[in-house]
Design a protein around this motif. Sequence first.
Motif, PDB file in Angstrom:
ATOM      1  N   UNK A   1       3.355 -12.027 -16.772  1.00  0.00           N
ATOM      2  CA  UNK A   1       3.141 -13.303 -17.458  1.00  0.00           C
ATOM      3  C   UNK A   1       4.202 -14.348 -17.093  1.00  0.00           C
ATOM      4  N   UNK A   2       5.386 -13.897 -16.637  1.00  0.00           N
ATOM      5  CA  UNK A   2       6.435 -14.836 -16.242  1.00  0.00           C
ATOM      6  C   UNK A   2       6.355 -15.229 -14.774  1.00  0.00           C
ATOM      7  N   UNK A   3       5.299 -14.741 -14.083  1.00  0.00           N
ATOM      8  CA  UNK A   3       5.101 -15.101 -12.696  1.00  0.00           C
ATOM      9  C   UNK A   3       5.728 -14.168 -11.685  1.00  0.00           C
ATOM     10  N   UNK A   4       6.425 -13.132 -12.131  1.00  0.00           N
ATOM     11  CA  UNK A   4       7.076 -12.197 -11.208  1.00  0.00           C
ATOM     12  C   UNK A   4       6.045 -11.215 -10.660  1.00  0.00           C
ATOM     13  N   UNK A   5       6.047 -10.934  -9.352  1.00  0.00           N
ATOM     14  CA  UNK A   5       5.045 -10.035  -8.762  1.00  0.00           C
ATOM     15  C   UNK A   5       5.175  -8.601  -9.277  1.00  0.00           C
ATOM     16  N   UNK A   6       4.084  -8.045  -9.736  1.00  0.00           N
ATOM     17  CA  UNK A   6       4.069  -6.660 -10.202  1.00  0.00           C
ATOM     18  C   UNK A   6       4.429  -5.714  -9.056  1.00  0.00           C
TER      19      UNK A   6
ATOM     20  N   UNK B   1       7.185  -1.186  -6.436  1.00  0.00           N
ATOM     21  CA  UNK B   1       7.854  -0.644  -5.263  1.00  0.00           C
ATOM     22  C   UNK B   1       9.256  -0.130  -5.616  1.00  0.00           C
ATOM     23  N   UNK B   2       9.981  -0.862  -6.443  1.00  0.00           N
ATOM     24  CA  UNK B   2      11.339  -0.447  -6.826  1.00  0.00           C
ATOM     25  C   UNK B   2      11.312   0.874  -7.588  1.00  0.00           C
ATOM     26  N   UNK B   3      10.353   1.015  -8.490  1.00  0.00           N
ATOM     27  CA  UNK B   3      10.262   2.244  -9.287  1.00  0.00           C
ATOM     28  C   UNK B   3       9.890   3.430  -8.404  1.00  0.00           C
TER      29      UNK B   3
ATOM     30  N   UNK C   1       0.873  -1.167   0.000  1.00  0.00           N
ATOM     31  CA  UNK C   1       0.000   0.000   0.000  1.00  0.00           C
ATOM     32  C   UNK C   1       0.909   1.216   0.000  1.00  0.00           C
ATOM     33  N   UNK C   2       0.936   1.940  -1.082  1.00  0.00           N
ATOM     34  CA  UNK C   2       1.845   3.059  -1.236  1.00  0.00           C
ATOM     35  C   UNK C   2       1.071   4.351  -1.073  1.00  0.00           C
TER      36      UNK C   2
END
Length: 285
Positions: free
Chosen positions: A171-176, A181-183, A4-5
């Motif tokens: 689509x590759x299974x990595x959490x959005x 959060x990194x961006x 939650x940002x």
Amino acid sequence: MDKLVLYALSFLYILRVLFGSEVKMAVQDPSYPAYVDSSVIVGQTSLFQKDIEKYGNIEYMRCVPENGFFPDLSTISHVDIIFFCSPNNPTGSATTRDQLIHLVQFAQDNGSIVLFDSAYSLYISDDSPRSIYEIPGAKEVAIETSSFSKYAGFTGVRLGWTVVLKELLFSDGFPVAKDFNRIVCTCFNGASNIAQAGGLACLSPEGLKAMVETIKFYKENTEIIVDTFKSLGFGYTFQAEAGLDVVTTPGSGFGPAGEGFVRVSAFGHRANIMEAAKRIKQLYK
């Protein structure tokens, strides 16, 4: 909930960086202009087509009285991102539960992500969903954003929040959420302490009560404007922004489907709303 940002940030800019310039998007037509404009700025669109008043590489989902302000999704080609606002700006139309179920199912079937803007959700007075996460399956296909702008007069402060759940995956299974959060942490230092203190005050019992009262006041303004339109035989939808000079915004400024409409607002002082209503009656009677 994984993330939650709460930041004074440009939600749309963050999403453009998150998903890149190669995606294809769909927007409600008419809709808040920033959805399209931000896409243009970061190069997600092709050239503007003057003959149809549209940018290429954007699917304009026509939402007008004839279709209950909800698009015919069967006519929409494959898109990666769907911008959807309920209640909509500028039409004020709130999406029903059945309609939102249909939208979530469409996103699931097509591998799309819904960017759901709920900035006006506290204005909903019927049983229409206030959050897309009320719909089964939405956690896997949706990001939701909202703001204090329309509830507490924070428009100039630019304080809002975005919810990205751990169930939403690329689509590759990595959490959005991890990329989001990194961006955010790379591009922004966060809202000022003053803005955050104001936001927290809004969420206190006293603050929530004050926001409810503010919304009630604006909805009373809306009734005054709607009654004015009714008395003149004008058609209208819910969201009715007008100043002392009765300044309106042409509907075409929100997309091609807005042609033939004007947008007015109930966000103003009562005396100004009354004066605007009087001037409109004097002009058209």
